[in-house]
Design an enzyme around this catalytic site. Structure first.
Site, PDB file in Angstrom:
ATOM      1  N   ASP A   1       0.222   7.107  -3.342  1.00 57.62           N
ATOM      2  CA  ASP A   1      -0.091   6.010  -2.436  1.00 57.62           C
ATOM      3  C   ASP A   1      -1.230   6.512  -1.538  1.00 57.62           C
ATOM      4  O   ASP A   1      -1.461   7.727  -1.411  1.00 57.62           O
ATOM      5  CB  ASP A   1       1.129   5.581  -1.608  1.00 57.62           C
ATOM      6  CG  ASP A   1       0.930   4.183  -1.017  1.00 57.62           C
ATOM      7  OD1 ASP A   1      -0.228   3.692  -0.985  1.00 57.62           O
ATOM      8  OD2 ASP A   1       1.923   3.572  -0.582  1.00 57.62           O
TER       9      ASP A   1
HETATM   10  C1  BGC Z   1       0.121   0.692   0.253  1.00 54.91           C
HETATM   11  C2  BGC Z   1      -0.025   0.502  -1.244  1.00 54.91           C
HETATM   12  C3  BGC Z   1      -1.410   0.044  -1.564  1.00 54.91           C
HETATM   13  C4  BGC Z   1      -2.391   1.065  -1.019  1.00 54.91           C
HETATM   14  C5  BGC Z   1      -3.841   0.709  -1.289  1.00 54.91           C
HETATM   15  C6  BGC Z   1      -0.979   1.548   0.838  1.00 54.91           C
HETATM   16  O1  BGC Z   1      -0.939   1.471   2.232  1.00 54.91           O
HETATM   17  O2  BGC Z   1       1.374   1.273   0.537  1.00 54.91           O
HETATM   18  O3  BGC Z   1       0.921  -0.421  -1.716  1.00 54.91           O
HETATM   19  O4  BGC Z   1      -1.554  -0.128  -2.949  1.00 54.91           O
HETATM   20  O5  BGC Z   1      -2.228   1.149   0.385  1.00 54.91           O
HETATM   21  O6  BGC Z   1      -4.247  -0.346  -0.493  1.00 54.91           O
END
Ligand code: BGC
Length: 790
Positions: A252
Site C-alpha cells: 500500500d
Molecule cells: C490506500 C489504497 C490506495 C493507495 C493509492 C492508499 O492510501 O490505502 O487503497 O490504493 O492509497 O492511492
C-alpha cells in the site's frame, strides 16, 4: 469461476508494429543488481520504473485506484483523492456491490472497469478491496463488500475475473486484517490464527485461487506485531506456498518500513517512489551479504512479468484508439446500484382517508409525492479518499423522479449537508418548517437521509453510528404531519435505525449508489426494478451490540480482535441478540415460498482444498416459488452449523447462495453444492483444515434470521485427535480409543474413585503418575503414551 488472463508477452522483443513487448528472462539476465533493485520501487506516484539503455527497453506502466472506477490523475498525484482525475464511470462502491449478492452482475461491472482501465493506458486497477467489515465504524467500510468472507470472496472473484478479462490487472487489497482507519499505518491487529484463517483470510484465499489477481496489495497495519509489508508468513508462506499466488505483491502507498525485510518477506514492489533511497538499501544489503541476490531476482522478475503481461492490451488499445461507451457504462452503473439497493421495510401505511392501507412501495406514480432532504438533490454517491472517482455524469434522485414521471414533485431541503447552503439559507428551524409544510400537503413523502461525506472517509473512523441529529429531527417533523413516509438512505456503512424506523412505514437502503445512484433508487421506488438487494452486513440495534465494541479501534498501537470468530451475524446469532435488520435481509415487491429443503451427502469430507476436495460433499436442494404478482429475484442462502465439535463453532455460517429470477407463479429447484472446506474448521493446534465427522445442520433461508427449512446430515470426516502427551489430562486420556478404556479401568478399578472424576478430569497425566493416583508411575506413563500414539 474461470481464470482468464490476457495473452502473455511474446518471447521475442519487438514483435509487431508499436509493440513494446520484451522477454522477461532475457531482460532479467541482462540487468545489473542496481537496475534490478530499481525495479522494486515506483518511478513516481503511479508508475513503475522503466529501464532504458543499450539492449534493454522496459517501459514503466501505470497503476491507479480503484476500486469502483478509475482514478487516473492527470496532474498532482496523491493517495487521498485530493487532486483531480480523468472522468471515469463511478460505479457503485463495494458496500452497494456487496448487497447485490450477484456475481454475474459484478463480472459485468468488472469488465467495464477493465475496459476503462485499458483505454486509459493503465496496467492495474488498484482494487477490489475485500476486507471484512469488523465494525460499522470503520471509515472505509464503503470500500468493502461484506462482514462475511464467502460474500467477499465470491463477489471479489467475479470483479477480478471481469477486470482481468480485459487484459489489465487488479490489486486485491488490503492484505490483511486491515479493518479500521484509526492508526492504520501502525496499529497491530492482534488476531489468533484460527480467526484469521476462518474470517479475515478466506475471502482473499478464494479470489487468489479462483481468479489469480495480477497483484495483491499488502496493508499498512501489523498483524500480531509484524507489519504486513514485512510479513513472510503472510506474503510468502500463506499467499504463495499455500494458495499458489502467481502474481506480484505491491505495498500500500507508504506501507514499507524496512525495505530489505520487506523484500525478504515477499513484497515485490514498493509504491510510490522512494527517490532511490530504498533501492540503494536493497543493493547495500546484497553487497553486505544480508540479502540474497536471488531474492531480488525473484521480485524483479515479478515486476517485469507484470509489465510484460500488461503490454499487449495496452499497446492494442493505444493503436486502435478505442474508448468506452459512456452511456452503456452509466446504464450498467445504474443497474448495479438498483441491484444493490435493499428494501429494509415496507409495512402497510395508513391511507389518506385514514383506512388501513397498503405498503407505500412501489409508488404508483409521483402524483401527490413530495421529496424532502438535501441528499435527494445533492447526492452522496461515493466515499472520500483514494477511491474517489471523477464521474462522467451524475444523477440525483429528485431530477430522476421528475424526469421519470413528468410530475412536478415538490421539494424541500430540510437540512444542509456539510454546511452547504440549501437554498433557503442555513437556518435549521426554517428548513425544518419549510419541509413540514411540503410534507403536510403531500400524499406520500420521500425523506432522503444519510451520512454527509465528513462522517465517513478513508483516513478516519466514524465516532458513532447515528445519522446527523438534524436529519432525525427532520424525519420527526415530517412524520408528525404525515405518516405516509418512505425513508431513503445514503450511507457507506450501517447506520443506527432503531430510534426512528417506527416513523417510516418504508425504509430503502440505497448505500452509496455511484454516479447513477439517483436514478437507480428511483427505479426501485417506482417499481421499474423490483428490489433484490440483500444486506451483506448486519444492522445492529445499537453500536454497543457490535462484537468489536470495547475492542475497537484499540489503544497504544494494538487492537485486539477479542470477539474471535464471532464477527457480524455470527456474534448476534451466538448471543441470540435482536438486531435491527439481519444479515441477508432484503424485501421484494413480490413474495417467495421455499419447499422441500433437502441435503444429500455425496462423499466423505476432507478439509483440504485441493482440486479433488472441491468436489461436492453435500448437495442442497430447495424449490423456490414466486408467490406474488411481480417478477422478481430472491437470494437463496445456505448456512451450515456444526452442533457437535471439539472446538467452538459459530451457530451457523453462510456457505453458499444463489440469486434466482422468477416470474409470478414460477417455481425452480435450486441446487447448491457444499465442498469439504464449507464444513471444515482451522485446527489451531494441528494448524490445518479439518472436517470433524458427524452431524451438520444445513439451513436454507431468505436471510440469516429467516430460515425456511433445515436438514441434518451425517458426514464422514476425520477422527480429529491430538497425540497424548504427559501434560494431557485424565479426561483427554479417557476419551482416547486405545488407552482410554485402560484409564477408565483404572478409575473403575478403584485407583481413583468415580466421584472424583470431575475433580481430576483436568489433571495432567504426569501429576496423576507422580501422585500415584492412576496405578502408573512416570515410566508406566511413558509406555502408555507410546501405546496411545502408536
Ligand atoms: C490506500 C489504497 C490506495 C493507495 C493509492 C492508499 O492510501 O490505502 O487503497 O490504493 O492509497 O492511492
Amino acid at each position: 469461476m474461470t481464470i482468464e488472463e490476457t495473452t502473455e508477452a511474446p518471447a521475442a522483443a519487438g514483435s509487431g508494429a508499436g509493440s513494446r513487448a520484451f522477454d522477461v528472462e532475457r531482460v532479467l539476465a541482462a540487468l545489473t543488481l542496481e537496475e534490478k533493485a530499481s525495479l522494486l520501487s515506483g518511478l513516481d506516484f503511479w508508475t513503475t520504473q522503466p529501464v532504458d539503455r543499450d539492449g534493454v527497453a522496459v517501459p514503466g506502466v501505470m497503476v491507479t485506484d480503484g476500486p469502483h472506477g478509475l482514478r487516473k490523475q492527470a496532474e498532482t498525484p496523491d493517495h487521498l483523492g485530493l487532486g483531480t482525475s480523468v472522468p471515469a464511470t463511478c460505479f457503485p462502491p463495494a458496500a452497494t456491490l456487496g448487497s447485490t449478492w450477484d456475481p454475474a452482475l459484478l463480472r459485468r461491472v468488472g469488465e467495464a472497469l477493465g475496459r476503462e482501465t485499458r483505454v486509459n493506458d493503465v496496467a492495474v486497477l488498484l482494487g477490489p478491496g475485500i476486507n471484512i467489515k469488523r465494525s460499522p465504524l470503520n471509515g472505509r467500510n464503503f470500500e468493502y463488500l461484506s462482514e462475511d468472507p464467502v460474500i467477499s470472496g465470491e463477489l471479489g472473484t467475479a470483479l477480478v475475473a471481469g477486470i482481468q478479462s480485459q487484459g489489465v490487472g487488479t490489486s486485491l487489497k488490503h492484505f490483511a486484517a486491515n479493518n479500521q482507519e484509526a492508526d492504520r499505518m501502525r496499529v497491530s491487529a492482534d488476531v489468533d490464527e484460527r480467526t484469521l484463517r476462518e474470517i479475515y483470510l478466506p475471502g482473499f484465499e478464494r479470489v487468489v485461487k479462483r481468479a489469480q489477481p495480477w497483484t495483491v496489495m499488502c496493508s499498512y497495519n501489523k498483524i500480531n506485531d509484524v507489519y504486513a509489508s514485512q510479513n513472510h508468513w503472510l506474503l510468502t508462506e500463506v499467499l504463495r506456498d499455500e494458495w499458489g499466488f502467481e502474481g506480484l505483491v505491491v505495498s500500500d502507498w507508504g506501507a514499507v518500513r524496512d525495505r530489505v525485510a520487506a523484500v525478504a518477506a515477499g513484497l515485490d514492489l514498493e509504491m510510490p517512489a522512494s527517490g532511490g533511497r530504498t533501492d540503494a538499501e536493497v543493493v547495500a544489503a546484497v553487497r553486505a551479504g544480508t540479502l540474497d541476490e536471488a531474492v531480488v531476482d525473484v521480485a524483479a522478475r515479478r515486476v517485469l512479468r507484470l509489465v510484460a503481461r500488461s503490454l499487449p492490451a495496452l499497446d492494442a488499445a493505444a493503436a486502435s484508439g478505442e474508448g468506452f461507451d459512456v452511456d452503456a457504462h452509466h446504464a450498467l452503473a445504474r443497474e448495479a446500484a438498483a441491484a444493490g439497493t435493499v428494501l429494509l421495510k415496507n409495512d402497510a401505511a395508513p391511507a389518506a382517508d385514514g383506512s388501513a392501507g397498503a405498503p407505500l412501495l412501489p409508488l404508483d406514480s409521483a402524483d401527490g409525492v413530495a421529496v424532502v432532504g438535501e441528499l435527494a438533490r445533492t447526492p452522496r454517491y461515493q466515499g472520500a479518499g483514494s477511491s474517489q472517482v471523477n464521474p462522467t455524469r451524475l444523477d440525483d434522485a429528485l431530477s430522476a423522479l421528475r424526469a421519470a414521471t413528468g410530475a412536478e414533485v415538490p421539494f424541500a431541503a430540510g437540512y444542509t449537508v456539510d454546511g452547504a447552503d440549501a437554498g433557503s439559507g442555513t437556518d435549521a428551524a426554517a428548513l425544518l418548517a419549510e419541509a413540514a409544510e411540503v410534507a403536510r400537503a403531500a400524499g406520500t413523502v420521500l425523506v432522503f437521509l444519510g451520512l454527509p461525506a465528513s462522517y465517513e472517509s478513508e483516513g478516519f473512523d466514524r465516532a458513532h453510528m447515528d445519522l446527523p441529529a438534524e436529519q432525525v429531527a427532520l424525519l420527526e417533523a415530517v412524520a408528525a404531519v404525515n405518516p405516509r413516509v418512505v425513508v431513503v438512505l445514503a450511507n457507506g456503512s450501517a447506520v443506527s435505525v432503531a430510534a426512528w424506523r417506527h416513523l417510516a412505514p418504508a425504509v430503502v437502503e440505497g448505500w452509496l449508489g455511484g454516479q447513477a445512484g439517483g436514478s437507480a433508487v428511483v427505479d426501485v421506488l417506482l417499481g421499474a426494478v423490483n428490489p433484490a438487494g440483500r444486506l451483506a452486513e448486519t444492522i445492529p440495534l445499537r453500536l454497543q451490540d457490535n462484537p468489536s465494541y470495547g475492542n475497537f479501534p484499540g489503544e497504544l498501537g494494538h487492537v485486539r480482535y477479542g470477539e474471535g470468530l464471532l464477527v457480524g451475524y455470527r456474534w448476534y446469532d451466538a448471543r441470540q441478540a435482536d438486531v435491527a435488520f439481519p444479515f441477508g435481509h432484503g424485501l421484494s415487491y413480490t413474495t417467495f415460498a421455499y419447499d422441500g429443503v433437502a441435503a444429500e451427502v455425496l462423499r466423505t469430507a476432507s478439509g483440504a482444498d485441493d482440486a479433488a476436495a472441491d468436489d461436492a460433499v453435500v448437495r442442497v436442494t430447495v424449490t423456490v416459488t414466486n408467490t406474488g404478482e411481480r417478477s422478481g429475484a430472491d437470494v437463496v442462502q445456505v448456512y451450515v452449523g456444526d452442533p457437535e465439535s471439539q472446538v467452538q463453532r459459530p451457530e451457523r455460517e453462510l456457505k453458499a447462495f444463489a440469486k434466482v429470477d422468477l416470474e409470478p407463479g414460477e417455481s425452480r429447484e435450486v441446487t447448491l453444492d457444499l465442498v469439504g472446506r464449507d464444513l471444515a474448521y482451522w485446527h489451531p493446534v494441528l494448524r490445518r483444515w479439518v472436517v470433524e465427522g458427524g452431524e451438520f445442520v444445513i439451513s436454507v433461508g431468505a436471510s440469516s434470521r429467516d430460515l425456511r427449512g433445515a436438514a441434518t446430515v451425517v458426514v464422514e470426516g476425520e477422527d480429529v485427535r491430538l497425540p497424548l502427551e504427559p501434560l494431557s489430562t485424565v479426561a483427554e486420556a479417557m476419551a482416547h480409543p486405545v488407552v482410554g478404556p485402560r484409564i477408565q479401568a483404572l478409575v473403575h478399578g478403584g485407583a481413583v474413585a468415580e466421584d472424583m472424576l470431575g475433580m481430576i478430569g483436568d489433571m495432567p497425566l504426569t501429576v496423576v503418575a507422580d501422585f500415584g493416583m492412576g496405578g502408573f508411575d512416570r515410566d508406566g506413563l511413558t509406555a502408555l503414551l507410546a501405546e496411545a500414539n502408536g
